[in-house]
Design an enzyme around this catalytic site. Structure first.
Site, PDB file in Angstrom:
ATOM      1  N   TYR A 132      -4.534   3.560   8.107  1.00 28.82           N
ATOM      2  CA  TYR A 132      -5.886   2.993   8.289  1.00 28.82           C
ATOM      3  C   TYR A 132      -6.428   3.317   9.673  1.00 28.82           C
ATOM      4  O   TYR A 132      -6.270   4.440  10.135  1.00 28.82           O
ATOM      5  CB  TYR A 132      -5.880   1.476   8.013  1.00 28.82           C
ATOM      6  CG  TYR A 132      -5.099   1.148   6.775  1.00 28.82           C
ATOM      7  CD1 TYR A 132      -5.576   1.583   5.537  1.00 28.82           C
ATOM      8  CD2 TYR A 132      -3.891   0.486   6.820  1.00 28.82           C
ATOM      9  CE1 TYR A 132      -4.865   1.326   4.387  1.00 28.82           C
ATOM     10  CE2 TYR A 132      -3.172   0.235   5.670  1.00 28.82           C
ATOM     11  CZ  TYR A 132      -3.661   0.661   4.462  1.00 28.82           C
ATOM     12  OH  TYR A 132      -2.952   0.419   3.336  1.00 28.82           O
ATOM     13  N   TYR A 167      -4.328  -2.603  -9.982  1.00 29.10           N
ATOM     14  CA  TYR A 167      -4.158  -2.432  -8.528  1.00 29.10           C
ATOM     15  C   TYR A 167      -3.242  -3.510  -7.931  1.00 29.10           C
ATOM     16  O   TYR A 167      -2.283  -3.194  -7.211  1.00 29.10           O
ATOM     17  CB  TYR A 167      -5.543  -2.459  -7.860  1.00 29.10           C
ATOM     18  CG  TYR A 167      -5.469  -2.499  -6.353  1.00 29.10           C
ATOM     19  CD1 TYR A 167      -5.178  -1.354  -5.613  1.00 29.10           C
ATOM     20  CD2 TYR A 167      -5.670  -3.696  -5.656  1.00 29.10           C
ATOM     21  CE1 TYR A 167      -5.090  -1.397  -4.230  1.00 29.10           C
ATOM     22  CE2 TYR A 167      -5.583  -3.741  -4.273  1.00 29.10           C
ATOM     23  CZ  TYR A 167      -5.290  -2.591  -3.564  1.00 29.10           C
ATOM     24  OH  TYR A 167      -5.196  -2.640  -2.196  1.00 29.10           O
ATOM     25  N   VAL A 179       1.250  -3.781   3.833  1.00 25.95           N
ATOM     26  CA  VAL A 179       1.277  -5.078   4.524  1.00 25.95           C
ATOM     27  C   VAL A 179       2.537  -5.895   4.224  1.00 25.95           C
ATOM     28  O   VAL A 179       2.728  -6.956   4.801  1.00 25.95           O
ATOM     29  CB  VAL A 179       0.025  -5.956   4.265  1.00 25.95           C
ATOM     30  CG1 VAL A 179      -1.200  -5.392   4.938  1.00 25.95           C
ATOM     31  CG2 VAL A 179      -0.192  -6.182   2.787  1.00 25.95           C
ATOM     32  N   LYS A 190       0.352   3.420  -2.952  1.00 28.77           N
ATOM     33  CA  LYS A 190      -0.830   4.282  -3.107  1.00 28.77           C
ATOM     34  C   LYS A 190      -0.493   5.772  -3.021  1.00 28.77           C
ATOM     35  O   LYS A 190      -1.235   6.614  -3.517  1.00 28.77           O
ATOM     36  CB  LYS A 190      -1.882   3.888  -2.061  1.00 28.77           C
ATOM     37  CG  LYS A 190      -2.378   2.446  -2.257  1.00 28.77           C
ATOM     38  CD  LYS A 190      -3.227   1.953  -1.096  1.00 28.77           C
ATOM     39  CE  LYS A 190      -3.627   0.486  -1.308  1.00 28.77           C
ATOM     40  NZ  LYS A 190      -4.378  -0.061  -0.136  1.00 28.77           N
ATOM     41  N   SER A 201       0.791  -1.237   0.000  1.00 21.20           N
ATOM     42  CA  SER A 201       0.000   0.000   0.000  1.00 21.20           C
ATOM     43  C   SER A 201       0.819   1.280   0.000  1.00 21.20           C
ATOM     44  O   SER A 201       0.255   2.362  -0.175  1.00 21.20           O
ATOM     45  CB  SER A 201      -0.954   0.011   1.189  1.00 21.20           C
ATOM     46  OG  SER A 201      -1.958  -0.948   0.982  1.00 21.20           O
TER      47      SER A 201
HETATM   48  N1  GLN Z   1      -2.374  -5.271  -1.819  1.00 21.99           N
HETATM   49  C1  GLN Z   1      -2.866  -5.255  -0.471  1.00 21.99           C
HETATM   50  C2  GLN Z   1      -4.334  -5.543  -0.461  1.00 21.99           C
HETATM   51  O1  GLN Z   1      -4.966  -5.178  -1.372  1.00 21.99           O
HETATM   52  C3  GLN Z   1      -2.592  -3.908   0.117  1.00 21.99           C
HETATM   53  C4  GLN Z   1      -3.014  -3.784   1.555  1.00 21.99           C
HETATM   54  C5  GLN Z   1      -2.043  -3.041   2.402  1.00 21.99           C
HETATM   55  O2  GLN Z   1      -0.863  -2.941   2.112  1.00 21.99           O
HETATM   56  N2  GLN Z   1      -2.523  -2.557   3.530  1.00 21.99           N
HETATM   57  O3  GLN Z   1      -4.892  -6.142   0.433  1.00 21.99           O
END
Ligand code: GLN
Length: 306
Positions: free
Chosen positions: A240, A188, A258, A64, A61
């Site tokens: 988050y 994505y 993650v 992003k 993420s």
């Molecule tokens: N690619 C991961 C997902 O879509 C990204 C989530 C994350 O890094 N928090 O679940």
């Protein structure tokens, strides 16, 4: 700076509770949680690293931040018709708010928001073309052409992506999607699977620490106002439902993934990348957060004061 981060790296290796690696993406479950890296990049061009700063990891993420920057560059304020700017207070893959908010995700960093951002960037192009653009952008920011996508991770995510697929189709049911849902998901999953090390990531974030200007090339990536706003979103939404806690402990804009990476920005001072694959229950790097907390305390870099 070198002695501060050497000490932090040593302390992290001695910390017993390193958190748990993400298992819902099977390829990420294979990573050894016993790893730690930190890089501090300064606008002057100086770079300080400790730990395994050459080891590639899945940025997940953290990507992003770069897709949001690209979307704002292409579409400006239209982006805010597709996603909001409020912390969600819910897990990154939550679906509950989406119905109430008519398929407009709370912010660009939760999964639904980032999927909507991927849709805005595509503008009718194929995933391959869009991904080439995203990778090119990150390579330019890091001044490193070796950065690529880890195809194994992308395939692993795609195979186990039932939740993200649900989020995407649910949003599409409100009629907001401009591109075929499966293509948006392909984009994505692949941008989440970009592999980088902490040196590359810290360099890529420098424009946010330097009023929008990438010091490697002297290029204005975004205006100072936009850099400020991206940092504001990172501070309020980048972790988050752990964003409040991260602001409380670290006090810097930050974006987690993650894969265990975190990009943190000390505006005017530094871009910092940390990586340790073990996560806390919310999905943010456990040692990465601790390391940033110590670094912010030692440097006085918190945006809330020394
Ligand atoms: N690619 C991961 C997902 O879509 C990204 C989530 C994350 O890094 N928090 O679940």
């Amino acid at each position: 700076m070198q002695s501060i981060i050497d000490e932090i790296a040593e302390q992290m290796l001695l910390t017993e509770d390193k958190g748990k690696v993400a298992t819902y993406i099977p390829q990420l479950a294979r990573v050894d949680s016993n790893q730690f890296a930190i890089t501090v990049a300064l606008p002057s061009g100086e770079i300080f690293s400790a730990g395994c700063a050459n080891t590639l990891f899945s940025i997940q993420s953290v990507s992003k931040v770069f897709t949001l920057t690209l979307a704002l560059g292409k579409l400006g304020d239209y982006v805010w018709t597709r996603v909001g700017r409020e912390p969600s207070g819910d897990p990154f893959n939550s679906i509950v708010q989406l119905e109430h908010e008519h398929g407009r995700p709370r912010n660009p960093f939760i999964n639904a928001g980032a999927i909507a951002i991927a849709d805005t960037i595509m503008q009718g192009h194929e995933p391959k073309e869009t991904l080439a653009e995203i990778i090119q952008f990150i390579r330019f920011l890091s001044d490193d052409d070796s950065i690529t996508i880890d195809e194994k991770v992308a395939r692993s995510e795609q195979k186990t992506g039932a939740r993200n697929t649900s989020l995407a189709y649910f949003m599409a049911s409100f009629g907001h999607f401009e591109n075929p849902v499966e293509k948006v998901l392909g984009t994505y999953f692949h941008h989440c699977s970009i592999a980088m090390n902490t040196v590359q990531l810290a360099k890529a974030g420098l424009f946010l620490a330097n009023n929008g200007i990438n010091p490697n090339s002297g290029t204005a990536i975004v205006s100072p106002k936009r850099a400020k706003r991206i940092n504001a979103l990172m501070l309020t939404c980048g972790h988050y439902d752990g964003s409040g806690e991260f602001a409380f402990r670290v006090g810097l804009p930050g974006k987690s993934g993650v894969g265990g990476g975190i990009l943190a920005i000390a505006p005017g001072k530094a871009s910092i990348a940390v990586w340790s694959p073990g996560l806390d229950p919310i999905g943010n790097s456990k040692l990465g957060t601790l390391a940033l907390e110590i670094l912010a305390a030692k440097t006085g870099w918190s945006v809330f004061g020394e």
